[in-house]
Motif scaffolding. Structure first.
Motif, short mmCIF file in Angstrom:
data_model
loop_
_atom_site.label_atom_id
_atom_site.label_comp_id
_atom_site.label_asym_id
_atom_site.label_seq_id
_atom_site.Cartn_x
_atom_site.Cartn_y
_atom_site.Cartn_z
N UNK A 196 -12.09 12.83 25.03
CA UNK A 196 -11.18 12.43 23.96
C UNK A 196 -11.78 12.59 22.57
N UNK A 197 -13.09 12.40 22.45
CA UNK A 197 -13.66 12.42 21.10
C UNK A 197 -14.46 13.68 20.80
N UNK B 143 -17.72 7.54 14.80
CA UNK B 143 -16.57 7.30 15.67
C UNK B 143 -16.97 7.35 17.14
N UNK C 81 0.85 -1.18 0.00
CA UNK C 81 0.00 0.00 0.00
C UNK C 81 0.88 1.22 0.00
N UNK C 82 0.64 2.07 -0.95
CA UNK C 82 1.46 3.26 -1.06
C UNK C 82 0.73 4.40 -0.37
N UNK C 83 1.39 4.98 0.60
CA UNK C 83 0.78 6.10 1.29
C UNK C 83 1.16 7.38 0.57
N UNK C 84 0.27 8.36 0.63
CA UNK C 84 0.66 9.64 0.04
C UNK C 84 1.77 10.24 0.90
N UNK D 34 -12.12 23.94 17.98
CA UNK D 34 -12.00 24.88 16.88
C UNK D 34 -13.08 25.95 16.92
N UNK E 265 -9.27 13.97 15.03
CA UNK E 265 -8.13 14.60 15.70
C UNK E 265 -7.27 13.64 16.50
N UNK F 67 3.45 12.48 3.44
CA UNK F 67 2.77 13.08 4.58
C UNK F 67 2.35 14.50 4.25
N UNK F 68 1.06 14.78 4.38
CA UNK F 68 0.58 16.09 3.99
C UNK F 68 0.63 17.09 5.13
N UNK F 69 0.87 16.60 6.35
CA UNK F 69 0.75 17.53 7.47
C UNK F 69 1.78 18.66 7.37
N UNK G 150 4.41 3.04 9.08
CA UNK G 150 4.45 4.49 9.12
C UNK G 150 3.07 5.10 9.38
N UNK H 19 -16.41 8.95 8.70
CA UNK H 19 -17.00 9.34 9.98
C UNK H 19 -16.58 8.39 11.09
N UNK H 20 -15.94 7.26 10.74
CA UNK H 20 -15.67 6.28 11.79
C UNK H 20 -14.41 6.55 12.58
N UNK I 89 -8.25 2.81 2.74
CA UNK I 89 -7.25 2.69 3.81
C UNK I 89 -7.89 2.96 5.16
N UNK J 135 -11.96 17.68 21.46
CA UNK J 135 -11.05 18.16 20.42
C UNK J 135 -11.78 18.61 19.16
N UNK J 136 -12.97 18.10 18.95
CA UNK J 136 -13.69 18.46 17.73
C UNK J 136 -14.53 19.72 17.88
N UNK K 230 -11.99 9.23 14.63
CA UNK K 230 -11.91 10.56 15.24
C UNK K 230 -10.92 11.40 14.45
N UNK L 251 -5.19 11.80 6.18
CA UNK L 251 -4.13 11.51 5.22
C UNK L 251 -4.35 10.19 4.50
#
Ligand SMILES: Nc1ncnc2c1ncn2[C@@H]1O[C@H](COP(=O)(O)OP(=O)(O)OP(=O)(O)O)[C@@H](O)[C@H]1O
Ligand SMILES: Nc1ncnc2c1ncn2[C@@H]1O[C@H](COP(=O)(O)OP(=O)(O)OP(=O)(O)O)[C@@H](O)[C@H]1O
Ligand code: SF4
Ligand SMILES: [Mg+2]
Ligand SMILES: [Mg+2]
Lengths: 335, 297, 323
Positions: free
Chosen positions: B204-205, B187, B8-11, B212, C107, B13-15, C145, C102-103, C158, B208-209, C105, C153
């Motif tokens: 925790x869930x 989630x 699996x190729x990951x993009x 913002x 953050x 890192x975009x961060x 990774x 949606x599954x 995935x 953080x959301x 979190x 990301x």
């Protein structure tokens, strides 16, 4: 004014539509060098995964693209007129009257504040200048045509009073209101249940037969194509990778992507055999790799695929394929 | 021992990329203005040329230096008690900053916590908190603040508490709405399946959301709070004199306006306006920036 | 012995009151259904939108309290479990939902997402947690990774792998899969279906597999349950049920399934009308207003789910066959 017999109803040549980001730095080649044709009375299926440019192609035909998108090159001949060169006013007479469109979400396509009769009658009033009362009567007939029971009471109701399947049929009724020559349906059944979908598909087929409509059916479901379409166009990353008559493509796909796609679908009759999955994921349209866009996932890729972009090869039987292997097959077939 | 044969190729890192591009279009003007005000507030003791709270009665109503009668000693003139206006403005920045930020944070913490509790727990907790919020919102904020100030008496920290009490409801409203939609997300459901307690899920869930939105609201509220503080000081129930607050300066200078002592009102007025405007511009930018839907555009 | 058995499971929702109407209806989302899931096997659930598939999944997951009926896990009734037993049940039943966006979190880092069930339920050192996370990532075919990245990301496929890794963190016995591939691209679906099958073979998992795509259900399941308006209308071995449906609704549903080849021509059973509201389901057999083979008795008497040959069917057509 009917299309001349030797010319298809709609003929698209090398059409490219790009989205350009606000800063002009990111160009998404959503539709890239696409050619296709469809004759009167035919059903053309366009399949491809999410983001392969199917909707953008449909919007390009009607020239109702969002501001960020732009037709950068190509021609679209519809009944011997080039749609690309038409002015906005001229296009307004084409949309809804000669080419109509049905979208995926029936709730979003209907205005919640107007009655069904009002909305079904609207295109007739706009394009044919029909009086309100006459348009209302026509609306009743159209609802009957899309098999809505007791249309006389339904015309006075509002969209929220209908079920999803009924709404989608009403959108269909609006589509055929002005007896268009071409109907474009962009995933019209994704929000419907199986049994309702079956009803709707058979309805569309009947309408098409009765009115001699040409139908472009956009979907990501190969089953719908197998059931509904005569011709098929397979899109991958903005390009047409394969096109031709449906049964021929299903029997012997020429492009590895089509082949892989057909193999990856579970079949009702097959028992618990492993599916042949297509590994990896589709490329980012704003930074397409060099060469064939499917090369990274293609089980048959060889050197040339990674270096050069294959052109569209014309194969026998009115088929085309964008794959270097097809060129090999073509030469050996000719020899 | 991977069981799937595929790689699996990951993009990439975009961060890192997005962090850089996120800094690219910072709204420079409001940030500079706020930075200057914050700088003045922090280094007021060093920057101010005079003591802001004592003046010489011999040097009352001196105009700014460019007008006749003005001196370089009092660049922006003096007030009715002979205090240096520039020094008072600089120290006033400290009061506005301290009151503004602490009140906004105080209100934000109270409002966010109550909003999360109301939204996530639902039932009677929701009923109680939201009824209080409704009642609170129905009161005119300024009148309510004056009323409270009259009860507890003026002092800088009382003002902070009052402003916090007046404005927490705004956060509670916004946060609760957001929590209601978050709690239906999968989630959160999966966290329940995983066995997390309600407290853990909220911390925790959910938290953080909603942070913002709370931050965006806080930036926008900063302007409102500063104006309210100024209004309270102007009405004499805010920061008690002789502490230099911009609203208080405005109030003290108002009689002088008619006789041409314009600098006593115009200068603090401009300071308030600049700060509120900057806070609002920054808040607007943050709102667009932190909203993924708007960010796409 | 079955891993999970449901008997007479029922869930009614109080329908919200309309703005002006004072009446309060009851939505019979799931009405007296029974099924069992064998160890290491897959039970597929199909049916149209709103027939109660997700509600069934939620009942099994303990996200909703049943109105009636019972669930037995490894032979023990959930109602009678002590706290330790409940914890054991919670750890043994995990879920993967439809929307991979949606599954997760947004953050939290992938490692924290995958480790969450583990950290919540067991006392483990951070080294062990890390090792387990990497092991799970490997199991679902993602590179190491990934552990330190954030959900945005990753692509849909995935993310679904991450959701599966998380569901497997506590080595569950049963995984509830509510439309796990519906939101994925066509070319990605086969990857995930294969992965799920491989994991089942390797870890001996049981699945409760819910999907709209009949072919996918037929492909994945050992047994299929067909639901209509909160009721089970037919249960049977996946292959025989798909090939020769007995209940008229099952027959219509499978005939409405799309062909996999243009030359495949099937007899088409087009149903009239639409699914009625579960607020006031039809009397007698709930399918009778749309049934092509309806008889007078159907509107009056509710057919019971009873054995007909190799499977169970709830239909009056088979009343004679049973005697
Ligand atoms: N307004 C827009 N601005 C920039 N890019 C866009 C815009 N709309 C679509 N795109 C991009 O254009 C490409 C093609 O999109 P399009 O909607 O045509 O795909 P599609 O084949 O219809 O997909 P789906 O099956 O999901 O409907 C996608 O990569 C998408 O990200
Ligand atoms: N919390 C709730 N309150 C009231 N009614 C509910 C609730 N949840 C579900 N329902 C109703 O119960 C019925 C069954 O819903 P459920 O979500 O189980 O259907 P489903 O089979 O999963 O459908 P889909 O295929 O669309 O996911 C529906 O009519 C729904 O409207
Ligand atoms: S019981 Fe009657 S109505 Fe119901 S499915 Fe059987 S035949 Fe049709
Ligand atoms: Mg689309
Ligand atoms: Mg569901």
């Amino acid at each position: 004014m009917a299309a001349t017999p030797n010319r298809p109803l709609l003929e698209i040549d090398n059409l490219s539509t790009h989205y350009v980001s606000a800063q002009g730095t990111r160009v998404v080649r959503a539709v890239d060098d696409v050619s296709l044709r469809i004759s009167a009375g035919e059903t053309l299926g366009i399949v491809g995964e999410s983001g392969s440019g199917k909707s953008t192609l449909a919007l390009s035909i009607l020239r109702v693209l969002p501001p960020a998108a732009q037709i950068v090159s190509g021609q679209m001949w519809f009944e011997n007129e080039d749609l690309v060169r038409k002015t906005d006013t001229e296009m307004r007479h084409v949309r809804g009257k000669r080419i109509a469109m049905i979208l995926q979400d029936p709730m979003a396509s209907l205005n919640p504040l107007f009655t069904i009769g009002n909305q079904v009658g609207e295109p007739i009033r706009v394009h044919e200048g029909t009086r309100r009362a006459a348009a209302w009567r026509r609306a009743c007939d159209l609802l009957k045509a899309v098999r809505i029971p007791s249309p006389e009471t339904r015309v006075t109701q509002f969209p929220h009073e209908m079920s999803g399947g009924m709404r989608q049929r009403i959108v269909g009724a609006i589509g055929i209101a002005c007896e268009p020559r071409l109907l474009i349906a962009d995933e019209p059944t994704t929000s419907l249940d199986l049994t309702i979908q079956a009803q709707y598909l058979s309805l569309l087929r009947d309408l098409q037969r009765e009115h001699g409509l040409a139908l472009i059916f956009i979907t990501h479901n190969l089953g719908i194509v197998a059931k509904m379409c005569d011709q098929l166009v397979v899109m991958y990353a903005g390009r047409v990778v394969e096109s031709g008559p449906v049964s021929r493509i299903f029997n012997a796909p020429a492009h590895p992507y089509t082949k892989a796609l057909l193999n990856s679908i579970p079949r009702m009759t097959d028992n618990r055999n492993r599916l042949t999955a297509i590994e990896g994921q589709p490329p980012d349209l704003s930074s397409l790799p060099r060469g064939c866009s499917f090369a990274a996932r293609c089980p048959a890729a060889f050197d040339r695929c990674h270096k050069e972009t294959p052109p569209e090869f014309n194969l026998e039987g009115g088929r085309t394929a964008r794959c270097w292997l097809a060129s090999v097959a073509m030469q050996s077939g000719a020899a | 021992m991977s069981m799937s044969s595929e790689t699996i190729v990951l993009p990439p890192s975009v961060s890192t990329r997005s962090a850089a591009s996120r800094l690219g279009d910072l709204p420079m003007i409001p940030i500079i203005i706020l930075a200057v005000i914050a700088f003045m507030a922090i280094f007021a003791d060093v920057l101010a040329p005079h003591n802001p709270e004592v003046g010489a009665l011999t040097a009352r109503f001196k105009p700014p230096f460019w007008q006749t009668g003005g001196t370089m000693d009092h660049i922006l003139g003096t007030d009715q008690l002979g205090r240096d206006v520039l020094s008072r403005l600089i120290f006033g920045a400290r009061v506005s900053m301290v009151v503004g930020f602490t009140a906004v944070i105080f209100a934000g913490v109270v409002g966010t916590v109550l909003g999360i509790l109301a939204g996530y727990l639902g039932g009677w907790a929701d009923q109680v908190i939201m009824r209080i919020t409704d009642a609170w919102l129905a009161l005119p904020a300024l009148t309510f603040a004056i009323f409270l100030a009259a009860i507890v008496g003026p002092s800088m920290w009382n003002i902070v508490i009052i402003l916090g009490l007046v404005y927490w409801t705004r956060y509670a409203r916004v946060v609760r709405g957001e929590v209601l939609s978050l709690k239906e997300r999968e989630f959160v459901r999966l966290a329940i399946v995983a066995g997390c307690s309600k407290a853990t899920i909220m911390r925790r869930h959910i938290l953080p959301n909603v942070v913002n939105s709370a931050i965006v609201l806080a930036t926008l509220m900063l302007g409102v709070v500063i104006v309210t503080e100024a209004s309270l000081s102007f009405l004499g129930v805010g920061v008690p004199p002789p502490k230099p607050a911009w609203g208080l300066m405005l109030s003290d200078g108002k009689q002088g306006l008619m006789v041409g002592y314009w600098w006593l009102t115009v200068l603090p007025g401009c300071c308030i306006m600049l700060m509120v405007l900057s806070a609002n511009l920054l808040g607007d930018w943050l709102r667009v920036k932190l909203d993924p839907q708007l960010r796409q555009l | 012995m079955p891993v999970l058995e449901a008997a007479g499971l029922t869930k009614h929702f109080q329908a919200r009151r309309g703005l002006f109407s004072g009446s309060r209806g009851v939505v019979r989302a799931v009405d007296d259904i029974s099924f069992s899931i064998e160890s290491g096997r897959t039970l597929g659930v199909v049916g149209e939108s709103g027939c109660g598939k997700t509600t069934t999944a939620k009942l099994v997951l303990g996200l909703e309290e049943p109105t009636g009926g019972s669930i037995r896990f490894e032979g023990r009734d959930l109602q009678e479990l002590d706290p330790a037993g409940r914890r054991h049940y919670r750890k043994s039943v995990q879920a993967v939902f439809q929307d991979p966006f949606a599954s997760l979190s947004p953050r939290m880092r992938i490692s924290d997402i995958i480790a969450e069930p583990l950290v919540t339920n067991e006392t483990v050192t951070s080294g062990e947690v890390r090792r387990r996370v990497l092991e799970l990532l490997d199991l679902v075919g993602l590179p190491e990774r990934s552990a330190d990245l954030f959900p945005h990301e990753f692509s849909g496929g995935q993310r679904q792998r991450i959701a599966i890794a998380r569901a497997l963190a506590l080595s569950p016995k049963l995984v509830v899969l509510d439309e796990p591939v519906s939101a994925l691209d066509v070319s990605i679906r086969a990857q995930i279906l294969n992965l799920l099958r491989d994991l089942q073979d390797r870890l001996g998992l049981s699945y409760l597999f819910i999907a709209h795509d009949l072919a996918a259900v037929a492909h994945m399941s050992h047994t299929i349950v067909v639901m209509y308006l909160g009721k089970i209308v037919e249960v049977g071995d996946a292959q025989t049920l798909a090939r020769a449906p007995k209940h008229p609704y099952t027959a219509a549903l499978f005939s409405a399934a799309l062909p996999s080849h243009p030359d495949e021509r099937r007899e088409e059973i087009l149903l009239a009308g639409e699914v009625p509201s579960p607020l006031n389901p039809p009397s007698g057999c709930r399918f009778h207003p749309r049934c092509p083979q309806v008889m007078p008795v159907c509107g009056q008497q509710e057919p019971a789910l009873a054995q007909v040959g190799d499977r169970f069917v709830a239909c009056h057509l088979y009343d004679q066959a049973r005697h």
